[in-house]
Design a protein around this motif. Structure first.
Motif, PDB file in Angstrom:
ATOM      1  N   GLY A   8      -0.929  10.754  16.256  1.00  0.00           N
ATOM      2  CA  GLY A   8      -1.992  11.306  15.438  1.00  0.00           C
ATOM      3  C   GLY A   8      -2.399  10.411  14.289  1.00  0.00           C
ATOM      4  O   GLY A   8      -2.972  10.871  13.308  1.00  0.00           O
ATOM      5  N   ARG A   9      -2.098   9.110  14.421  1.00  0.00           N
ATOM      6  CA  ARG A   9      -2.446   8.153  13.367  1.00  0.00           C
ATOM      7  C   ARG A   9      -2.237   6.735  13.872  1.00  0.00           C
ATOM      8  O   ARG A   9      -1.532   6.502  14.857  1.00  0.00           O
ATOM      9  CB  ARG A   9      -1.583   8.366  12.131  1.00  0.00           C
ATOM     10  CG  ARG A   9      -0.098   8.093  12.404  1.00  0.00           C
ATOM     11  CD  ARG A   9       0.754   8.376  11.223  1.00  0.00           C
ATOM     12  NE  ARG A   9       2.151   8.031  11.486  1.00  0.00           N
ATOM     13  CZ  ARG A   9       3.083   8.106  10.592  1.00  0.00           C
ATOM     14  NH1 ARG A   9       2.789   8.517   9.370  1.00  0.00           N
ATOM     15  NH2 ARG A   9       4.315   7.799  10.882  1.00  0.00           N
ATOM     16  N   ASP A  10      -2.864   5.792  13.176  1.00  0.00           N
ATOM     17  CA  ASP A  10      -2.617   4.376  13.420  1.00  0.00           C
ATOM     18  C   ASP A  10      -1.590   3.913  12.407  1.00  0.00           C
ATOM     19  O   ASP A  10      -1.799   4.075  11.199  1.00  0.00           O
ATOM     20  CB  ASP A  10      -3.906   3.561  13.243  1.00  0.00           C
ATOM     21  CG  ASP A  10      -4.862   3.734  14.401  1.00  0.00           C
ATOM     22  OD1 ASP A  10      -4.392   3.685  15.551  1.00  0.00           O
ATOM     23  OD2 ASP A  10      -6.062   3.917  14.159  1.00  0.00           O
ATOM     24  N   GLU A  34       5.830   6.242   6.769  1.00  0.00           N
ATOM     25  CA  GLU A  34       4.516   5.688   7.085  1.00  0.00           C
ATOM     26  C   GLU A  34       4.514   4.907   8.392  1.00  0.00           C
ATOM     27  O   GLU A  34       3.464   4.468   8.856  1.00  0.00           O
ATOM     28  CB  GLU A  34       4.029   4.788   5.938  1.00  0.00           C
ATOM     29  CG  GLU A  34       4.732   3.445   5.830  1.00  0.00           C
ATOM     30  CD  GLU A  34       6.116   3.460   5.170  1.00  0.00           C
ATOM     31  OE1 GLU A  34       6.689   2.369   5.025  1.00  0.00           O
ATOM     32  OE2 GLU A  34       6.633   4.538   4.820  1.00  0.00           O
ATOM     33  N   LYS A  35       5.673   4.744   9.021  1.00  0.00           N
ATOM     34  CA  LYS A  35       5.791   4.005  10.277  1.00  0.00           C
ATOM     35  C   LYS A  35       6.083   4.974  11.423  1.00  0.00           C
ATOM     36  O   LYS A  35       6.637   6.050  11.218  1.00  0.00           O
ATOM     37  CB  LYS A  35       6.901   2.964  10.181  1.00  0.00           C
ATOM     38  CG  LYS A  35       6.646   1.929   9.085  1.00  0.00           C
ATOM     39  CD  LYS A  35       7.761   0.922   9.025  1.00  0.00           C
ATOM     40  CE  LYS A  35       7.642  -0.019   7.859  1.00  0.00           C
ATOM     41  NZ  LYS A  35       6.453  -0.795   7.758  1.00  0.00           N
ATOM     42  N   ASN A  36       5.724   4.566  12.636  1.00  0.00           N
ATOM     43  CA  ASN A  36       6.026   5.331  13.851  1.00  0.00           C
ATOM     44  C   ASN A  36       7.262   4.733  14.516  1.00  0.00           C
ATOM     45  O   ASN A  36       7.444   3.518  14.500  1.00  0.00           O
ATOM     46  CB  ASN A  36       4.869   5.238  14.847  1.00  0.00           C
ATOM     47  CG  ASN A  36       3.582   5.822  14.309  1.00  0.00           C
ATOM     48  OD1 ASN A  36       3.581   6.717  13.486  1.00  0.00           O
ATOM     49  ND2 ASN A  36       2.467   5.302  14.800  1.00  0.00           N
ATOM     50  N   PHE A  37       8.051   5.591  15.146  1.00  0.00           N
ATOM     51  CA  PHE A  37       9.253   5.144  15.852  1.00  0.00           C
ATOM     52  C   PHE A  37       9.306   5.771  17.235  1.00  0.00           C
ATOM     53  O   PHE A  37       9.074   6.970  17.387  1.00  0.00           O
ATOM     54  CB  PHE A  37      10.510   5.539  15.064  1.00  0.00           C
ATOM     55  CG  PHE A  37      10.609   4.844  13.739  1.00  0.00           C
ATOM     56  CD1 PHE A  37      11.250   3.619  13.627  1.00  0.00           C
ATOM     57  CD2 PHE A  37      10.030   5.400  12.613  1.00  0.00           C
ATOM     58  CE1 PHE A  37      11.322   2.965  12.411  1.00  0.00           C
ATOM     59  CE2 PHE A  37      10.094   4.752  11.384  1.00  0.00           C
ATOM     60  CZ  PHE A  37      10.740   3.530  11.287  1.00  0.00           C
ATOM     61  N   ILE A  38       9.606   4.944  18.220  1.00  0.00           N
ATOM     62  CA  ILE A  38       9.821   5.408  19.590  1.00  0.00           C
ATOM     63  C   ILE A  38      11.236   5.031  19.970  1.00  0.00           C
ATOM     64  O   ILE A  38      11.635   3.868  19.852  1.00  0.00           O
ATOM     65  CB  ILE A  38       8.830   4.750  20.564  1.00  0.00           C
ATOM     66  CG1 ILE A  38       7.388   5.101  20.185  1.00  0.00           C
ATOM     67  CG2 ILE A  38       9.138   5.179  22.008  1.00  0.00           C
ATOM     68  CD1 ILE A  38       6.341   4.349  20.973  1.00  0.00           C
ATOM     69  N   LEU A  59      11.092  15.617  10.561  1.00  0.00           N
ATOM     70  CA  LEU A  59      10.409  14.342  10.791  1.00  0.00           C
ATOM     71  C   LEU A  59       9.304  14.508  11.832  1.00  0.00           C
ATOM     72  O   LEU A  59       9.463  15.234  12.807  1.00  0.00           O
ATOM     73  CB  LEU A  59      11.403  13.283  11.265  1.00  0.00           C
ATOM     74  CG  LEU A  59      12.520  12.951  10.280  1.00  0.00           C
ATOM     75  CD1 LEU A  59      13.538  12.028  10.927  1.00  0.00           C
ATOM     76  CD2 LEU A  59      11.957  12.340   9.012  1.00  0.00           C
ATOM     77  N   SER A  60       8.208  13.806  11.617  1.00  0.00           N
ATOM     78  CA  SER A  60       7.109  13.853  12.575  1.00  0.00           C
ATOM     79  C   SER A  60       6.732  12.464  13.081  1.00  0.00           C
ATOM     80  O   SER A  60       5.748  12.319  13.794  1.00  0.00           O
ATOM     81  CB  SER A  60       5.885  14.511  11.930  1.00  0.00           C
ATOM     82  OG  SER A  60       5.458  13.751  10.812  1.00  0.00           O
ATOM     83  N   ASN A  61       7.517  11.465  12.740  1.00  0.00           N
ATOM     84  CA  ASN A  61       7.188  10.085  13.097  1.00  0.00           C
ATOM     85  C   ASN A  61       8.105   9.487  14.156  1.00  0.00           C
ATOM     86  O   ASN A  61       8.233   8.279  14.260  1.00  0.00           O
ATOM     87  CB  ASN A  61       7.164   9.206  11.839  1.00  0.00           C
ATOM     88  CG  ASN A  61       8.487   9.161  11.108  1.00  0.00           C
ATOM     89  OD1 ASN A  61       9.308  10.064  11.217  1.00  0.00           O
ATOM     90  ND2 ASN A  61       8.692   8.110  10.334  1.00  0.00           N
TER      91      ASN A  61
END
Length: 78
Positions: A8-10, A34-38, A59-61
């Motif tokens: 839902g964000r860049d 502010e970062k995404n994690f997979i 957490l949502s990232n």
């Protein structure tokens, strides 16, 4: 995988292969919201522990694959 749509964000996105029980991944996601994690892990108890931590910390990232990383890199992540 469309990263922007999935999160839902860049944002900068990091892939952790074999996150074990997820403590390091949870700490990183909490420290850098502010970062995404997979995360990719085949060990079912580790995936469960990570998902419990995500819920407890709100957490949502983080996004998770319970699969072999070769399959994820071949079929999901360009």
């Amino acid at each position: 995988l469309n990263i922007a749509a999935t999160f839902g964000r860049d944002a900068s996105t990091y892939l952790e292969i074999g996150f074990g029980m997820g403590q390091t991944l949870l700490a990183a996601a909490q420290q850098y919201p502010e970062k995404n994690f997979i995360g990719v892990e085949t060990h079912k108890p580790g995936v469960g522990a990570l998902l419990m931590g995500v819920q407890e910390m709100g957490l949502s990232n983080i996004r998770v694959y319970q699969a072999d990383v070769i399959d994820v890199l071949t079929d999901c992540i360009p």
